[in-house]
Write a protein that holds these residues in place. Structure first.
Motif, PDB file in Angstrom:
ATOM      1  N   PHE A  42       0.826  -1.201   0.000  1.00 33.52           N
ATOM      2  CA  PHE A  42       0.000   0.000   0.000  1.00 33.52           C
ATOM      3  C   PHE A  42       0.867   1.260   0.000  1.00 33.52           C
ATOM      4  O   PHE A  42       0.658   2.182  -0.803  1.00 33.52           O
ATOM      5  N   HIS A  46       0.630   4.188  -3.034  1.00 33.83           N
ATOM      6  CA  HIS A  46      -0.493   5.108  -2.921  1.00 33.83           C
ATOM      7  C   HIS A  46      -0.231   6.412  -2.174  1.00 33.83           C
ATOM      8  O   HIS A  46      -1.072   7.312  -2.228  1.00 33.83           O
ATOM      9  N   VAL A 116      -3.733  -6.229   0.276  1.00 33.96           N
ATOM     10  CA  VAL A 116      -3.207  -5.407  -0.816  1.00 33.96           C
ATOM     11  C   VAL A 116      -2.279  -6.289  -1.651  1.00 33.96           C
ATOM     12  O   VAL A 116      -1.299  -6.841  -1.140  1.00 33.96           O
ATOM     13  N   GLY A 120      -0.360  -3.191  -5.704  1.00 32.93           N
ATOM     14  CA  GLY A 120      -1.096  -2.125  -5.031  1.00 32.93           C
ATOM     15  C   GLY A 120      -2.600  -2.223  -5.152  1.00 32.93           C
ATOM     16  O   GLY A 120      -3.308  -1.404  -4.569  1.00 32.93           O
ATOM     17  N   TYR A 122      -6.332  -3.247  -4.333  1.00 31.78           N
ATOM     18  CA  TYR A 122      -7.000  -3.646  -3.100  1.00 31.78           C
ATOM     19  C   TYR A 122      -8.475  -3.281  -3.164  1.00 31.78           C
ATOM     20  O   TYR A 122      -8.908  -2.466  -3.984  1.00 31.78           O
TER      21      TYR A 122
END
Length: 364
Positions: A42, A46, A116, A120, A122
């Motif tokens: 993650f 992000h 996740v 990336g 999810y």
């Protein structure tokens, strides 16, 4: 899974383009998800600055409710002081129409139901409820939402939300869907809106499914194929091959979707198969095509080559329900992210698939 020969794959160098030092990001203090490396995946994908544009579509009429372009900055991820199982993502949203009016927001993620994937991707519950600057005005305040986030490249991601709110005596009804396109460099790919005909045919590829522990499955046989495995009641990762066939009968406006999963090994034993039947839905004045399926789910084709499918009622009924985001990255190649809920509204599994169109023969 092995996508070595796929020209549309995201390379490992792209996946790690902004990998952060986990200790510097407070990784050791975050609540531990049941799936390994979730926070690392993650954080590496992000955090930071994004340029975005969003549209909201009424789930009942198919009409445009709201559109906005914006700047998003995500700063840090910390443990909630009031709920040790949750992580809080601190961010701010600045609508382009109000460049001096940055709105701080806090997005909550429950580590107990979060997985996740390495790229990336999810799915999660409820974070959009804190995203007021991007939500349209609804007759009743939202009470639940499902998010799907799917990176398309090193600099672009698609995020889609199914937003639920009370409607009359019904406590959790799908009121709108929200599609967000976000890029690092402000350059948006030009992908046309998805049509139902673009989904037709036979699609095949590979998938990874993360199954959560403690899944409560119903007593009948209405179990999604992703959970029909000898170890399907246990948590952990399962790799499969996928085959999805979509056909329609124009005369009756009926759509059929058949999903078959096989083991990823050489034997390729079938794990399970499921079928869905639905009616084409093209509301007057609506912007996009849609399908209403017999399991009380709805599919909406959207802009940027995407479609979103989810239950018309928020999870919590006595049957498993699924929510799915599909993005046609290039003609004949798509990525698919699915979240399955069990019979009491708990997350059972999450699946990420990469699939190619195998032929042009429509299964009617």
């Amino acid at each position: 899974w092995n996508l070595q020969n796929d020209p549309n794959r995201i390379s490992r160098s792209q996946l790690n383009f902004s990998r952060l030092d986990c200790n510097a990001s407070g990784m050791d203090d975050l609540p531990l998800p049941k799936s390994p490396h979730s926070w690392d995946n993650f954080l590496s994908r992000h955090l930071g600055d994004w340029t975005g544009r969003a549209i909201a579509i009424d789930a009942n009429t198919g009409r445009l409710l709201h559109s906005v372009s914006y700047q998003l900055t995500t700063d840090s991820l910390t443990t909630s002081a009031t709920n040790p199982a949750s992580a809080l993502l601190t961010a701010s949203v600045t609508p382009d129409s109000q460049p001096d009016n940055a709105k701080p927001i806090t997005i909550r993620y429950d580590a107990r139901s979060l997985h996740v994937f390495p790229d990336g991707s999810y799915s999660a519950d409820s974070p959009i409820l804190d995203f007021a600057p991007l939500l349209p005005t609804l007759p009743a305040a939202p009470t639940f939402a499902i998010e799907h986030t799917l990176p398309i490249s090193a600099t672009e991601r698609i995020r889609a939300f199914l937003v639920y709110a009370p409607q009359g005596d019904l406590p959790g009804t799908l009121r709108c869907v929200l599609l967000l396109e976000e890029t690092r460099d402000g350059m948006f790919e030009s992908r046309p809106p998805l049509s139902l005909t673009a989904l037709l045919g036979q699609w095949g590829g590979a998938a990874e499914t993360w199954r959560h522990n403690g899944t409560v499955m119903p007593r009948n046989d209405n179990v999604p194929a992703e959970l029909r495995h000898k170890s399907g009641s246990a948590g952990g990762l399962m790799k499969t091959k996928t085959r999805v066939t979509v056909g329609w009968d124009p005369a009756s406006a009926t759509v059929r979707r058949v999903t078959t999963l096989t083991e990823a090994g050489e034997k390729g034993n079938e794990i399970g198969s499921s079928s869905l039947y639905g009616k084409v839905w093209m509301p007057e004045g609506g912007l996009f095509d849609g399908v209403k399926f017999g399991d009380n789910s709805i599919l909406l084709c959207l802009s940027s080559g995407c479609c979103l499918q989810g239950p018309e009622r928020a999870p919590g009924i006595k049957e498993p329900v699924t929510s799915e985001l599909v993005c046609l990255v290039t003609p004949g190649y798509r990525r698919r992210l699915m979240r399955v809920y069990d019979g009491v509204g708990q997350v059972a599994s999450e699946t990420l698939a990469a699939e190619s169109l195998l032929d042009n023969q429509t299964d009617k």
